[in-house]
Design a protein around this motif. Structure first.
Motif, PDB file in Angstrom:
ATOM      1  N   ARG A 257     -36.573-118.070  36.486  1.00 21.21           N
ATOM      2  CA  ARG A 257     -35.536-117.447  35.665  1.00 21.21           C
ATOM      3  C   ARG A 257     -36.129-116.754  34.462  1.00 21.21           C
ATOM      4  N   TYR A 264     -34.297-112.837  37.318  1.00 21.77           N
ATOM      5  CA  TYR A 264     -35.582-113.513  37.413  1.00 21.77           C
ATOM      6  C   TYR A 264     -36.699-112.715  36.757  1.00 21.77           C
TER       7      TYR A 264
ATOM      8  N   HIS B 140     -36.177-123.409  36.126  1.00 25.37           N
ATOM      9  CA  HIS B 140     -35.790-122.972  34.799  1.00 25.37           C
ATOM     10  C   HIS B 140     -35.901-124.143  33.849  1.00 25.37           C
TER      11      HIS B 140
END
Lengths: 392, 140
Positions: A257, A264, B140
């Motif tokens: 991310r 992305y 993430h």
């Protein structure tokens, strides 16, 4: 064929061994070549069958995050449930907000040898290794600082109520100094044989957020493997374990991310049996006076670490990847890159606070930037304009 | 047919020999069924550009909504903390509003198969499903 046979018999000609041998050899060679070519395709057929009929998937809200496990192999469904149950078990042990947890009981009994589970001892040992590896930057005893900054674990139900711990402005320097006095890894001791651990001083707490998920990922992978699962993706809120190879032997494709915008930064082509962990300043933070205060604290200063906005680590051990992503974030791109490069099997990618991307050589092989991010021959990439959109 | 007979005669093949050759060729043909079966089971090609076929919204542990990426709109699901609104626009989707206190979820548009956005406190998950070359996960 029967007619031919009858004519043969009528002709009364015996088979010629050399011509028969030639014919049989040709046929065999042809069949073998065909089979060899087809067998690659056969194995893909088997993999497709497994994906369709032997794949199980389930999700759970656990350890303060969203867990998703997808596994392929005989007995995958039962194995997935056992892996989720293990996550829940470890959540109970490591969550300081739960008074029954090992962590809460340690904090409630300073100076005493508290009986704890073997998993807690294991986590303390892993944390100790990470502490020494990182020169003290990874330190579980930052608990009081994390709570002071309002990033401690708390009931989701408390959010938005008077019990909400989240801050809107930084604590005072004297509050930070007081909390920092309780940050002392040497004050944590444990006895593996006796199964006990001790926090020497009152007020000390352990913040397991930087390693608990990784430890749980390793445990879940072990359970799936022992059950005969051939390949699986275990995703604990963006911390991943990739068990086995993808169908077809290709690397796993993992999206990284972008730390500041939708979409992305790029993708990682990750080989079999690796964990991927990311630490970023965009996950838990508040803003005050135009400054972002995030949850990855530097134990040396008591303030959020500066200079980095995201680090991703790939390593075969998930607890190590988890701890390292935190430690490398605090160390920053230069020292962090040097440390990562010195660790066998560990690859890391850094995004600094100017958006510049640097990474270990092994990570260069895995990382594919998205859209218009420029590649760099010197190991540095521009992350693209902060205001630009990623491709796709 | 005559040439075939002459060829077989030239090779001096007996019926047993021909059966052997037939068995070998049959085995090779069966091997050819493998890829056909594989294509059938896999349900279509997995190469090609990634295309979102549906936006799936999970709430309360099950699939609450299955949204067409071509139909712009605002859709509502209920969670333990209240209503979450999901917006679909121009082939993308996002959690438009939710009782999740920011930044308690990954806000932002989802437009790539495998991508997802989660509102943890309200137990809502928005994900993009599709073919092409989807991602196996995101970090993430």
């Amino acid at each position: 064929m029967a007619r031919l046979a009858r004519r043969q018999a009528q002709n009364l000609r015996p088979s010629s061994p050399s011509r028969l041998a030639i014919a049989a050899a040709l046929a065999l060679a042809g069949a073998a070549a065909l089979l060899a070519w087809q067998s690659g395709l056969w194995s893909r057929a088997v993999l497709a069958y497994e994906d369709r009929f032997l794949t199980a998937s389930d999700t759970a809200y656990v350890m303060g995050t969203y867990l998703e496990i997808t596994a392929t192999g005989h007995g995958a469904a039962a194995a997935v449930e056992r892996a989720i149950a293990r996550f829940r078990e470890l959540d109970v042990l490591f969550n300081p907000a739960d008074p029954a947890s090992d962590m809460a009981r340690l904090a409630a009994n300073p100076g005493r040898a508290v009986p704890v589970s073997p998993d807690t001892i294991a986590v303390l040992e892993r944390a100790d290794a990470a502490y020494r590896l990182s020169g003290g930057v990874f330190d579980l005893t930052v608990g009081p600082l994390v709570s002071l900054w309002g990033f401690g674990p708390q009931d989701i139900a408390a959010l938005g109520t008077p019990a909400d711990q989240r801050r809107t402005s930084p604590p005072s320097q004297s509050e930070i100094d007081a909390a920092r006095r309780l940050v002392d890894w040497s004050a944590v001791t444990w006895d593996k044989t006796a199964g006990t651990a001790t926090l020497a001083r009152p007020g000390m707490t352990l913040a397991t957020g930087g390693i608990a998920k990784g430890y749980a990922l390793d445990e879940a992978a072990r359970i799936l493997r022992e059950a005969g699962v051939r390949r699986a993706v275990i995703d604990a809120g963006g911390s991943l374990y990739l068990l086995g190879s993808k169908a077809g032997g290709e690397p796993w494709r993992i999206g990284l991310r972008h730390p500041r915008q939708d979409g992305y930064l790029g993708t990682l082509a990750v080989p079999a049996d690796e964990s991927v962990s990311t630490s970023g300043d965009y996950e838990r933070y508040f803003e005050s006076g135009g400054v972002r205060y995030h949850h990855i604290l530097d134990p040396a200063t008591g303030w959020p670490a500066r200079g980095t906005i995201a680090v991703s680590v790939v390593a075969p051990d998930a607890a190590e990847a988890d701890a390292l992503s935190t430690a490398l974030f605090v160390l920053g791109p230069e020292k962090g890159l040097a440390l990562a490069s010195s660790l066998p099997g560990v690859e890391a990618l850094f995004v600094d606070d100017t958006g510049r991307i640097t990474m270990t050589p092994g990570m260069e092989e895995m990382f594919v930037p998205t859209g218009n991010t420029a590649g760099g021959a010197d190991g540095g990439n521009a992350a693209g304009d902060a205001g630009g959109q990623t491709g796709g | 047919m005559a040439r075939g007979r002459r060829f077989a005669a030239w090779l001096s093949l007996g019926p047993g020999d021909l059966r052997l050759v037939a068995v070998l060729l049959l085995a090779a043909a069966l091997a050819g069924l493998g890829p056909a079966a594989g294509r059938l089971l896999a349900g279509g090609p997995v190469s090609g550009p990634a295309v979102v076929q549906a936006f799936v919204v999970e709430a309360g542990g099950g699939t609450a909504l299955r949204l067409d990426p071509h139909k712009d709109g605002l859709y509502s699901v209920a969670g333990p903390l209240g209503e979450t609104l999901v917006e679909v626009r121009d082939g993308r989707a996002r959690i438009a509003s939710s009782p999740c206190p920011a930044p308690g979820w990954h806000g932002g548009w989802v437009d790539h198969p495998g991508e997802r956005s989660v509102c943890l406190p309200n137990r809502v998950v928005l994900r993009a499903e599709g073919g092409g070359a989807p991602l196996d996960g995101e970090t993430h």
